[in-house]
Write an enzyme that holds these catalytic residues in place. Structure first.
Site, PDB file in Angstrom:
ATOM      1  N   HIS A  25       0.860  -1.196   0.000  1.00 36.12           N
ATOM      2  CA  HIS A  25       0.000   0.000   0.000  1.00 36.12           C
ATOM      3  C   HIS A  25       0.888   1.235   0.000  1.00 36.12           C
ATOM      4  CE1 HIS A  25      -4.153   1.667   1.016  1.00 36.12           C
ATOM      5  NE2 HIS A  25      -3.369   2.731   0.962  1.00 36.12           N
ATOM      6  N   HIS A  27       1.314   4.867  -2.423  1.00 37.08           N
ATOM      7  CA  HIS A  27       0.775   5.686  -3.514  1.00 37.08           C
ATOM      8  C   HIS A  27       1.890   6.392  -4.291  1.00 37.08           C
ATOM      9  CE1 HIS A  27      -3.586   5.534  -2.471  1.00 37.08           C
ATOM     10  NE2 HIS A  27      -3.104   5.266  -1.262  1.00 37.08           N
ATOM     11  N   ASP A  29       1.715   9.105  -6.122  1.00 41.40           N
ATOM     12  CA  ASP A  29       1.696  10.563  -5.950  1.00 41.40           C
ATOM     13  C   ASP A  29       1.994  10.975  -4.513  1.00 41.40           C
ATOM     14  OD1 ASP A  29      -0.691   9.615  -4.963  1.00 41.40           O
ATOM     15  OD2 ASP A  29      -1.950  11.128  -5.917  1.00 41.40           O
ATOM     16  N   GLY A 186      -9.718   7.724  -2.586  1.00 42.42           N
ATOM     17  CA  GLY A 186     -10.372   9.025  -2.482  1.00 42.42           C
ATOM     18  C   GLY A 186     -11.357   9.028  -1.327  1.00 42.42           C
ATOM     19  N   HIS A 213      -9.794   0.558  -0.707  1.00 46.31           N
ATOM     20  CA  HIS A 213      -9.641   1.429   0.455  1.00 46.31           C
ATOM     21  C   HIS A 213     -10.934   1.348   1.271  1.00 46.31           C
ATOM     22  CE1 HIS A 213      -6.140   3.325  -1.428  1.00 46.31           C
ATOM     23  NE2 HIS A 213      -5.944   3.989  -0.304  1.00 46.31           N
ATOM     24  N   GLU A 216     -10.890   3.180   6.783  1.00 44.59           N
ATOM     25  CA  GLU A 216      -9.965   4.256   7.151  1.00 44.59           C
ATOM     26  C   GLU A 216     -10.771   5.484   7.558  1.00 44.59           C
ATOM     27  OE1 GLU A 216      -6.209   6.825   5.308  1.00 44.59           O
ATOM     28  OE2 GLU A 216      -7.801   6.088   3.993  1.00 44.59           O
ATOM     29  N   ASP A 319       1.777   3.958   2.914  1.00 44.36           N
ATOM     30  CA  ASP A 319       0.720   4.807   2.361  1.00 44.36           C
ATOM     31  C   ASP A 319       1.289   5.925   1.494  1.00 44.36           C
ATOM     32  OD1 ASP A 319      -1.894   5.445   1.828  1.00 44.36           O
ATOM     33  OD2 ASP A 319      -2.244   6.497   3.710  1.00 44.36           O
TER      34      ASP A 319
END
Length: 380
Positions: A25, A27, A29, A186, A213, A216, A319
């Protein structure tokens, strides 16, 4: 049988960074190098909070820690802004792979949303191809240094957009060219997996792996929807499954005088644990985003240790390495300090991730063997 992705144990010295790791996990970006952001921003005239790498890294970390959602989201405005061309995506993906390898990662899955990278004329397919080219360049550079790494793409759809079917088809289209799975990310609260049921059905009919996701920013209903509507094989974060676990003092103590606790699992928590559904937990990020707020604000309050001790399939992840200012090594060190984990614990957590990887069975077996051999060599 396919060729093993890794076929030799590394020459390890005993430190956490050198231990072989699996990252599930992470990302794209959220993992850029500050210096790269500065260079790419200058090329397109994008204004940044700072043009000095150390200061910019500090700004990202402080913004993520600020407790302000608008300021946290602003961090991604800056990273996504410089990820709008094929050359930029290739470079960022290449560096992403190199940084993983420097942290001891031998298998990683990088998740990102191609729909967010079309502002300068790229098509969805061109964006995916550019990232794959960068990944392959990064793997080649790592191999030139005598190390090994394998990396796959998790093609992600944004929950607030209306492109999930299109992105699902994109992921399947690239399944032979680097795409290993699908995700939705998102705004979780208000956007359950059920809103994208058609896309998930499309993926299920094509036997394409899915992680979602969930658990969370929203709770048990989100996790339930991810499992039922999303057919999720893993839960992205999933930390709030702990809301379905009851812990009470029994009134008795053990031989050391420590209170004995009565622990009971609700039906959903029992299903997730008993079926071995992996949790992609991200300790530092969970603290920043308030995902563990029901339990506290410190790493010692994080349910990760309880979940691990109860037998949940816990994996450890970063993350967003830039925003949290962490590596996977840092996350392991955090858990060692907080919960007194030893090498056996770290091995189990790493094997959990290896077994949960979106890889063919033979490759997962090779990965597990590689990790076991590397840990075994520490005592030689």
């Amino acid at each position: 049988m396919t060729e093993p992705i890794i076929d030799a144990a590394p020459d390890l010295t005993f430190d956490l960074r050198s231990l072989p790791k699996v990252s599930l996990h992470d990302h794209l970006d959220g993992g850029l190098r500050p210096a790269t952001i500065i260079e790419l921003a200058a090329e397109i005239g994008h204004e940044l909070p700072s043009t000095e790498p150390v200061a910019l890294a500090q700004w990202f970390r402080e913004s993520a820690d600020s407790g302000s959602l608008p300021r946290y989201l602003e961090t991604f405005d800056h990273t996504v802004a410089v990820m709008q061309t094929g050359s930029a995506l290739r470079r960022i993906a290449r560096e992403f792979v190199e940084d993983l390898a420097d942290d001891g990662v031998v298998y990683g899955e990088v998740r990102w949303a191609p729909e967010q990278h079309l502002a300068r004329g790229l098509t969805l397919d061109e964006a995916v191809e550019a990232v794959q080219e960068g990944i392959e360049e990064g793997i080649a550079k790592v191999e030139e240094s005598g190390r090994v790494i394998a990396v796959g793409q998790l093609i992600t759809a944004m929950r607030h957009a209306d492109r999930s079917q299109e992105i699902a088809e994109l992921a399947v289209r690239h399944r032979e060219h680097g795409a290993v799975g699908f995700d939705i990310a998102g705004a979780e609260d208000g956007f359950p997996a059920s809103r994208f049921a058609d896309a998930f059905t499309y993926l299920a009919r094509r036997n394409f792996p899915v992680t979602v996701h969930a658990g969370e920013a929203a709770g048990l209903a989100s996790i339930q929807s991810a499992l039922v509507d999303g057919r999720a094989l893993r839960l992205g974060h999933g930390v709030r499954i702990a809301e379905d676990i009851s812990v009470e003092e029994s009134g008795e103590v053990d031989e050391d005088g420590v209170p004995i606790l009565d622990v009971s699992l609700g039906e959903l928590a029992a299903w997730v644990r008993d079926r071995g559904i992996p949790l992609e937990l991200c300790p530092s990020s969970n603290l920043q985003t308030g995902a563990i707020a029901p339990w506290g604000e410190d790493i010692l309050d994080h349910p990760i240790d309880m979940l691990y001790e109860l037998g949940f399939k816990v994996t450890v992840n970063t993350d967003n390495r830039l925003m949290s200012g962490v590596t996977l090594t840092d996350e392991f060190e955090l858990l060692v300090e907080a919960f007194d984990y030893d090498l056996d614990d770290l091995l189990e957590l790493t094997l959990n991730a290896a077994e949960a990887a979106f890889l063919p069975l033979e490759d997962r077996e090779d990965l597990v063997e590689f990790i076991n051999e590397a840990y075994g060599s520490l005592g030689e």
